[in-house]
Design a protein around this motif. Structure first.
Motif, PDB file in Angstrom:
ATOM      1  N   LYS A  58      -7.738  12.822   8.348  1.00 54.33           N
ATOM      2  CA  LYS A  58      -8.276  11.463   8.500  1.00 54.33           C
ATOM      3  C   LYS A  58      -7.936  10.607   7.274  1.00 54.33           C
ATOM      4  O   LYS A  58      -7.664   9.424   7.413  1.00 54.33           O
ATOM      5  CB  LYS A  58      -9.785  11.513   8.724  1.00 54.33           C
ATOM      6  N   ILE A  59      -7.922  11.220   6.103  1.00 52.46           N
ATOM      7  CA  ILE A  59      -7.537  10.489   4.889  1.00 52.46           C
ATOM      8  C   ILE A  59      -6.098   9.992   5.027  1.00 52.46           C
ATOM      9  O   ILE A  59      -5.790   8.836   4.731  1.00 52.46           O
ATOM     10  CB  ILE A  59      -7.704  11.361   3.630  1.00 52.46           C
ATOM     11  N   VAL A  60      -5.211  10.868   5.490  1.00 54.26           N
ATOM     12  CA  VAL A  60      -3.813  10.489   5.673  1.00 54.26           C
ATOM     13  C   VAL A  60      -3.695   9.379   6.715  1.00 54.26           C
ATOM     14  O   VAL A  60      -2.987   8.383   6.511  1.00 54.26           O
ATOM     15  CB  VAL A  60      -2.953  11.716   6.063  1.00 54.26           C
ATOM     16  N   TYR A  61      -4.393   9.534   7.837  1.00 53.27           N
ATOM     17  CA  TYR A  61      -4.359   8.540   8.906  1.00 53.27           C
ATOM     18  C   TYR A  61      -4.837   7.178   8.399  1.00 53.27           C
ATOM     19  O   TYR A  61      -4.195   6.147   8.645  1.00 53.27           O
ATOM     20  CB  TYR A  61      -5.236   9.029  10.072  1.00 53.27           C
ATOM     21  N   GLU A  62      -5.949   7.161   7.697  1.00 57.02           N
ATOM     22  CA  GLU A  62      -6.503   5.891   7.202  1.00 57.02           C
ATOM     23  C   GLU A  62      -5.640   5.301   6.092  1.00 57.02           C
ATOM     24  O   GLU A  62      -5.530   4.075   5.975  1.00 57.02           O
ATOM     25  CB  GLU A  62      -7.945   6.075   6.734  1.00 57.02           C
ATOM     26  N   THR A  63      -5.017   6.152   5.285  1.00 55.72           N
ATOM     27  CA  THR A  63      -4.100   5.651   4.259  1.00 55.72           C
ATOM     28  C   THR A  63      -2.912   4.974   4.917  1.00 55.72           C
ATOM     29  O   THR A  63      -2.466   3.903   4.470  1.00 55.72           O
ATOM     30  CB  THR A  63      -3.645   6.785   3.328  1.00 55.72           C
ATOM     31  N   ALA A  64      -2.391   5.570   5.983  1.00 61.12           N
ATOM     32  CA  ALA A  64      -1.288   4.938   6.717  1.00 61.12           C
ATOM     33  C   ALA A  64      -1.709   3.566   7.241  1.00 61.12           C
ATOM     34  O   ALA A  64      -0.945   2.593   7.150  1.00 61.12           O
ATOM     35  CB  ALA A  64      -0.821   5.837   7.857  1.00 61.12           C
ATOM     36  N   ASP A  65      -2.928   3.476   7.775  1.00 61.47           N
ATOM     37  CA  ASP A  65      -3.425   2.181   8.251  1.00 61.47           C
ATOM     38  C   ASP A  65      -3.521   1.168   7.106  1.00 61.47           C
ATOM     39  O   ASP A  65      -3.139   0.004   7.266  1.00 61.47           O
ATOM     40  CB  ASP A  65      -4.806   2.333   8.893  1.00 61.47           C
ATOM     41  N   LEU A  66      -4.023   1.610   5.962  1.00 63.97           N
ATOM     42  CA  LEU A  66      -4.142   0.698   4.817  1.00 63.97           C
ATOM     43  C   LEU A  66      -2.770   0.257   4.332  1.00 63.97           C
ATOM     44  O   LEU A  66      -2.550  -0.930   4.073  1.00 63.97           O
ATOM     45  CB  LEU A  66      -4.926   1.341   3.674  1.00 63.97           C
ATOM     46  N   TRP A  67      -1.851   1.192   4.201  1.00 62.84           N
ATOM     47  CA  TRP A  67      -0.499   0.824   3.759  1.00 62.84           C
ATOM     48  C   TRP A  67       0.121  -0.171   4.730  1.00 62.84           C
ATOM     49  O   TRP A  67       0.732  -1.151   4.316  1.00 62.84           O
ATOM     50  CB  TRP A  67       0.377   2.057   3.626  1.00 62.84           C
ATOM     51  N   PHE A  68      -0.029   0.113   6.025  1.00 55.96           N
ATOM     52  CA  PHE A  68       0.527  -0.783   7.040  1.00 55.96           C
ATOM     53  C   PHE A  68      -0.033  -2.190   6.883  1.00 55.96           C
ATOM     54  O   PHE A  68       0.723  -3.174   6.812  1.00 55.96           O
ATOM     55  CB  PHE A  68       0.227  -0.251   8.445  1.00 55.96           C
ATOM     56  N   HIS A  69      -1.337  -2.302   6.824  1.00 56.40           N
ATOM     57  CA  HIS A  69      -1.945  -3.633   6.742  1.00 56.40           C
ATOM     58  C   HIS A  69      -1.666  -4.302   5.395  1.00 56.40           C
ATOM     59  O   HIS A  69      -1.590  -5.532   5.322  1.00 56.40           O
ATOM     60  CB  HIS A  69      -3.436  -3.559   7.070  1.00 56.40           C
ATOM     61  N   THR A  70      -1.491  -3.513   4.347  1.00 48.78           N
ATOM     62  CA  THR A  70      -1.102  -4.076   3.055  1.00 48.78           C
ATOM     63  C   THR A  70       0.318  -4.629   3.129  1.00 48.78           C
ATOM     64  O   THR A  70       0.608  -5.686   2.560  1.00 48.78           O
ATOM     65  CB  THR A  70      -1.229  -3.018   1.946  1.00 48.78           C
ATOM     66  N   LEU A  71       1.200  -3.934   3.844  1.00 47.08           N
ATOM     67  CA  LEU A  71       2.557  -4.455   4.047  1.00 47.08           C
ATOM     68  C   LEU A  71       2.530  -5.752   4.850  1.00 47.08           C
ATOM     69  O   LEU A  71       3.314  -6.677   4.579  1.00 47.08           O
ATOM     70  CB  LEU A  71       3.436  -3.411   4.730  1.00 47.08           C
ATOM     71  N   VAL A  72       1.631  -5.843   5.823  1.00 43.72           N
ATOM     72  CA  VAL A  72       1.466  -7.093   6.577  1.00 43.72           C
ATOM     73  C   VAL A  72       1.029  -8.196   5.615  1.00 43.72           C
ATOM     74  O   VAL A  72       1.561  -9.317   5.644  1.00 43.72           O
ATOM     75  CB  VAL A  72       0.456  -6.937   7.737  1.00 43.72           C
ATOM     76  N   LEU A  73       0.075  -7.897   4.750  1.00 43.55           N
ATOM     77  CA  LEU A  73      -0.385  -8.869   3.754  1.00 43.55           C
ATOM     78  C   LEU A  73       0.764  -9.312   2.861  1.00 43.55           C
ATOM     79  O   LEU A  73       0.964 -10.512   2.636  1.00 43.55           O
ATOM     80  CB  LEU A  73      -1.517  -8.266   2.907  1.00 43.55           C
ATOM     81  N   LEU A  74       1.512  -8.347   2.336  1.00 42.29           N
ATOM     82  CA  LEU A  74       2.646  -8.690   1.473  1.00 42.29           C
ATOM     83  C   LEU A  74       3.619  -9.609   2.204  1.00 42.29           C
ATOM     84  O   LEU A  74       4.038 -10.640   1.661  1.00 42.29           O
ATOM     85  CB  LEU A  74       3.370  -7.424   1.005  1.00 42.29           C
ATOM     86  N   ALA A  75       3.975  -9.245   3.433  1.00 41.62           N
ATOM     87  CA  ALA A  75       4.917 -10.059   4.205  1.00 41.62           C
ATOM     88  C   ALA A  75       4.371 -11.466   4.437  1.00 41.62           C
ATOM     89  O   ALA A  75       5.121 -12.449   4.375  1.00 41.62           O
ATOM     90  CB  ALA A  75       5.243  -9.378   5.526  1.00 41.62           C
TER      91      ALA A  75
END
Length: 108
Positions: A58-75
């Motif tokens: 679950k930590i890995v899954y949620e980290t992937a979600d955070l990274w994804f949404h952080t990339l959306v923020l960066l973009a």
């Protein structure tokens, strides 16, 4: 696998032109910065909860979600993973204490 952040960043850029009805990311862009920030905050909270529960998957899954949404923020801010990686590279080999102290000097 090292290319995944760049591949994802390319897709996120493409989604800026997509129909918000057909793309989750285009929908986030369309809703604006506050909606994107809300998702980043939600995902960060979910990682904290997963870590408290001690579930590695679950930590890995949620980290992937955070990274994804952080990339959306960066973009959304016309930034990309290369900007963050450049900053991490700049900090590499510098003590965290020294790096933090240098930021405080810059703020003055």
């Amino acid at each position: 696998m090292n290319d995944i952040l760049y591949k994802l960043a390319e897709i996120l850029e493409e989604r800026k032109q997509a129909d918000p009805e057909s793309s989750y990311v285009a929908g986030l862009y369309n809703k604006g910065l506050d909606a994107i920030l809300k998702k980043v905050g939600e995902e960060a909270t979910e990682i904290v909860m997963a870590a408290k529960d001690g579930h590695a998957e679950k930590i890995v899954y949620e980290t992937a979600d955070l990274w994804f949404h952080t990339l959306v923020l960066l973009a959304s801010q016309n930034l990309g993973p290369e900007d963050v990686l450049r900053e991490l590279d700049r900090r590499f080999g510098i003590s965290g204490i020294e790096e933090k102290a240098s930021r405080k000097k810059e703020e003055r």
